[in-house]
Enzyme design. Structure first.
Site, PDB file in Angstrom:
ATOM      1  N   HIS A 268       1.314  -1.490   0.192  1.00 20.18           N
ATOM      2  CA  HIS A 268      -0.118  -0.063   0.139  1.00 20.18           C
ATOM      3  C   HIS A 268       1.056   1.344  -0.339  1.00 20.18           C
ATOM      4  O   HIS A 268       1.764   1.485   0.297  1.00 20.18           O
ATOM      5  CB  HIS A 268      -0.831   0.192   1.602  1.00 20.18           C
ATOM      6  CG  HIS A 268      -1.174   0.897   1.994  1.00 20.18           C
ATOM      7  ND1 HIS A 268      -0.749   2.184   2.689  1.00 20.18           N
ATOM      8  CD2 HIS A 268      -3.116   2.251   0.919  1.00 20.18           C
ATOM      9  CE1 HIS A 268      -1.504   3.265   2.771  1.00 20.18           C
ATOM     10  NE2 HIS A 268      -2.250   3.054   1.805  1.00 20.18           N
TER      11      HIS A 268
ATOM     12  N   HIS B   9      13.070  -1.772   3.831  1.00 21.80           N
ATOM     13  CA  HIS B   9      13.163  -0.461   4.515  1.00 21.80           C
ATOM     14  C   HIS B   9      15.054  -0.019   4.193  1.00 21.80           C
ATOM     15  O   HIS B   9      14.704   1.329   4.353  1.00 21.80           O
ATOM     16  CB  HIS B   9      13.821  -1.260   5.773  1.00 21.80           C
ATOM     17  CG  HIS B   9      12.212  -1.329   6.402  1.00 21.80           C
ATOM     18  ND1 HIS B   9      11.464   0.067   7.392  1.00 21.80           N
ATOM     19  CD2 HIS B   9      11.333  -2.387   6.123  1.00 21.80           C
ATOM     20  CE1 HIS B   9      10.577  -0.421   8.025  1.00 21.80           C
ATOM     21  NE2 HIS B   9      10.503  -2.064   7.589  1.00 21.80           N
TER      22      HIS B   9
ATOM     23  N   GLY C 152     -18.387  11.269   2.147  1.00 24.39           N
ATOM     24  CA  GLY C 152     -18.845  10.488   1.149  1.00 24.39           C
ATOM     25  C   GLY C 152     -18.312  11.055  -0.149  1.00 24.39           C
ATOM     26  O   GLY C 152     -19.341  11.411  -1.152  1.00 24.39           O
ATOM     27  N   GLY C 153     -17.108  10.737  -0.090  1.00 23.97           N
ATOM     28  CA  GLY C 153     -16.548   9.831  -1.157  1.00 23.97           C
ATOM     29  C   GLY C 153     -17.401   8.712  -1.765  1.00 23.97           C
ATOM     30  O   GLY C 153     -17.905   8.068  -1.904  1.00 23.97           O
ATOM     31  N   ARG C 154     -16.844   8.445  -2.999  1.00 22.69           N
ATOM     32  CA  ARG C 154     -17.374   7.686  -3.841  1.00 22.69           C
ATOM     33  C   ARG C 154     -16.717   6.066  -3.349  1.00 22.69           C
ATOM     34  O   ARG C 154     -15.259   6.001  -3.376  1.00 22.69           O
ATOM     35  CB  ARG C 154     -16.274   7.774  -5.157  1.00 22.69           C
ATOM     36  CG  ARG C 154     -16.476   6.570  -7.248  1.00 22.69           C
ATOM     37  CD  ARG C 154     -16.002   7.108  -7.730  1.00 22.69           C
ATOM     38  NE  ARG C 154     -16.597   6.255  -8.814  1.00 22.69           N
ATOM     39  CZ  ARG C 154     -16.128   4.940  -9.467  1.00 22.69           C
ATOM     40  NH1 ARG C 154     -14.751   4.457  -8.460  1.00 22.69           N
ATOM     41  NH2 ARG C 154     -16.660   4.935 -10.373  1.00 22.69           N
TER      42      ARG C 154
END
Length: 302
Positions: free
Chosen positions: A108, A147, A260-262
């Site tokens: 990620h 790292h 209220g995002g997608r």
């Protein structure tokens, strides 16, 4: 102090999304990203780019968003209550990659920029982001290399930067109800503005640009490793931890849902397949136990 320039940040983020997608397509060698542009009624929009059923990546999502709103949501003001009620502008690139092969780690990355506005007051702005690695069958050389890449990109900004943001990553990507880290960490930073806009932006760019440099060699090294049903089952089981963290703890997920995002873009971090198993315990001395015993707790890797 240099003034924030959202225009140059947005241009960098759009280019970063393009470059990361191109790099992942090259690593996969088969599938390509489909682009899905969207708008948000409250203000702003973005482009979600998703690759599915590739030769290497089961699913990879790279999302760009630039949204505005009339009031900061609770997820963004919980640790900064003085910003409650301000209007905001938020932009960023966020990605999650779920490989097919259990010997390739999930990863990620995110880089983001916030500005909070209030009439009659100076805007409050900051950068955040980082990247982290979640192996299923870890190799120590991969983790150390990961790292080292993180440390190398931090070094021009000061000797204290890597240890500080490495520790923050270990603390952030932690599941209290499991008493384990989500993976082997990397970098995590937030509220970055103390050095002024230009230097803060430079660091955010270094993190964004450094992601593929850190991840691509691991993919190349592990993508042809043989695996069977046992490894696949364990991979799907461990993916459950990803779901648990993202839906319960992750500030970015909560911010997206509260503003209220997608939903499709917010939840593209979810793995396409996942499984849970009641009271699973790996056999002592097994490769699966090695993950629990040696990797799911903070360690100094470089």
């Amino acid at each position: 102090m240099s003034l924030p320039d959202a225009t140059v940040v947005k241009a960098f983020l759009l280019d970063l999304q393009h470059r990361i997608c191109a790099g992942l397509e090259q690593l996969d060698g088969q599938a390509s990203f489909a682009a899905d542009s969207w708008t948000r009624a409250e203000g702003g929009g973005g482009t979600s780019r998703v690759l599915t059923q590739g030769a290497v990546f089961e699913q990879a999502g790279v999302n760009f968003s630039h949204v505005t709103g009339a009031a900061m949501p609770a997820s963004a003001t919980a640790h900064r209550p003085e910003l409650a009620g301000r209007s905001f502008e938020a932009m960023g690139v966020s990605l999650v990659i779920h490989p097919k092969n259990p010997y390739i780690p999930t990863t990620h990355a995110n880089v983001r920029f916030f500005i909070a506005h209030k009439d009659g007051a100076e805007p409050v702005w900051w950068f955040g982001g980082g990247f982290d690695l979640t192996p299923y069958y870890p190799f120590e050389e991969d983790v150390r290399e990961w790292h080292q890449s993180a440390k190398n990109l931090c070094q021009p900004f000061g000797d204290d930067v890597y240890p500080k943001y490495k520790k923050w990553c270990d603390e952030y990507f932690f599941l209290p109800h499991r008493n384990e880290t989500r993976g082997v960490g990397g970098l995590f930073f937030d509220d970055l503005n103390q050095a002024g806009f230009d230097k803060s932006f430079d660091f955010m760019q270094a993190v964004g640009n450094g992601f593929l440099t850190a991840y691509a060699p691991i993919v190349e090294r592990r993508k042809d490793t043989d695996y069977g049903e046992r490894e696949r089952d364990f991979q799907l089981y461990r993916r459950g931890r990803y779901v648990e963290f993202n839906l319960v703890y992750d500030r970015g997920t909560l911010f997206g849902l509260q503003t209220g995002g997608r939903t499709e873009s917010i939840l593209m971090s979810m793995p396409p397949l996942v499984r849970w198993q009641y009271a699973y315990t790996p056999a002592a001395g097994s490769p699966e136990a090695d993950l629990y015993d040696n990797y799911l707790k903070p360690r100094d890797w470089v």
